[in-house]
Design a protein around this motif. Structure first.
Motif, PDB file in Angstrom:
ATOM      1  N   LEU A 182      -1.839   2.088   6.739  1.00 13.76           N
ATOM      2  CA  LEU A 182      -0.603   2.478   6.397  1.00 13.76           C
ATOM      3  C   LEU A 182       0.426   2.978   7.443  1.00 13.76           C
ATOM      4  CD1 LEU A 182      -1.749   4.142   2.951  1.00 13.76           C
ATOM      5  CD2 LEU A 182      -0.189   1.894   3.314  1.00 13.76           C
ATOM      6  N   MET A 232       0.756  -1.033  -0.012  1.00 13.18           N
ATOM      7  CA  MET A 232      -0.006  -0.005   0.116  1.00 13.18           C
ATOM      8  C   MET A 232       0.759   1.095   0.051  1.00 13.18           C
ATOM      9  SD  MET A 232      -2.879  -0.970   2.774  1.00 13.18           S
ATOM     10  CE  MET A 232      -3.761  -2.477   2.535  1.00 13.18           C
ATOM     11  N   THR A 233       0.357   2.255  -0.642  1.00 10.18           N
ATOM     12  CA  THR A 233       1.299   3.351  -0.787  1.00 10.18           C
ATOM     13  C   THR A 233       0.635   4.671  -0.902  1.00 10.18           C
ATOM     14  OG1 THR A 233       2.878   2.163  -2.386  1.00 10.18           O
ATOM     15  CG2 THR A 233       2.956   4.558  -2.442  1.00 10.18           C
ATOM     16  N   LEU A 237       4.329  -0.564   2.454  1.00  5.69           N
ATOM     17  CA  LEU A 237       4.052  -1.796   3.027  1.00  5.69           C
ATOM     18  C   LEU A 237       4.512  -2.989   2.015  1.00  5.69           C
ATOM     19  CD1 LEU A 237       2.609  -3.313   5.308  1.00  5.69           C
ATOM     20  CD2 LEU A 237       0.670  -2.842   4.164  1.00  5.69           C
TER      21      LEU A 237
END
Length: 212
Positions: A66, A1-2, A15
């Motif tokens: 996140l 995830m960004t 992540l």
């Protein structure tokens, strides 16, 4: 995830993902970048806690996950639905363990009514991070992101046309994209155009009718 930022500062909370997994992106704009910046600098927090508030579908749970992945901290999601005793102990445990706690709720006090005095004093001492209604740039970016996620091909002028008309909320943007996806399925196409969208969304309360 960004986290993706379209501003001058790149704010990322990486992540690890399994091979072939699709990334979830938290899109950053002026309406939420202050909250992201605070989370990105958790090492400087005056207390080991922060309160993240925002409207439905604003990405607050994704942002919290996140943050936890980067910081090693913990999350109290939908905290206004926790028992006050549970939340009180979670806040104290974060301070004792020096492990940051991100409390996620619909709203901050006094809208969030807390009866337990000791919890109320702790939440009042906790910095509040707000995810505001999306700004114009974020709405346009979010529309394009959702179209891409759903593998819908939007004509270049469609995103701009929608961004000028859709209600200024994350939920409205999502509902509009869902309505266009449903219409595209009925028409057996993944391609979206302004004329098709105008017909599909006629009378939709989430668009400004006068601009259709």
């Amino acid at each position: 995830m960004t986290i993706l930022s379209r501003g001058t500062v790149q704010l990322t909370l990486p992540l690890e993902l399994p091979a072939g997994a699709r990334q979830d992106l938290f899109l950053v704009g002026p309406s939420n970048e202050a909250a992201v910046h605070h989370l990105d600098h958790f090492a400087t927090w005056p207390v080991q806690a922060a309160l993240l508030v925002g409207p439905r579908k604003s990405g607050r749970t994704l942002l919290a996950r996140l943050f936890a992945a980067k910081s090693g901290g913990t999350i109290a999601d939908d905290a206004d639905r926790w028992t006050e005793t549970e939340l009180f102990h979670a806040w104290n445990r974060a301070q004792a363990d020096a492990r940051p706690l991100l409390v996620v709720a619909d709203a901050a006090p006094p809208i969030w009514r807390i009866g337990l005095p000791d919890l109320r004093s702790r939440i009042n001492a906790t910095p509040v991070l707000r995810l505001e209604a999306p700004d114009d740039l974020l709405i346009e970016t979010l529309l394009q992101y959702l179209f891409d996620r759903k593998e819908l091909v939007a004509a270049p002028d469609l995103v701009r046309w929608l961004a000028r008309r859709v209600e200024r909320s994350h939920l409205a943007v999502l509902r509009i994209v869902e309505a266009l996806e449903e219409d595209a399925m009925l028409r057996s196409t993944r391609r979206l155009t302004v004329p098709a969208a105008r017909a599909a969304l006629a009378g939709n309360p989430l668009l400004l009718d006068r601009l259709l």
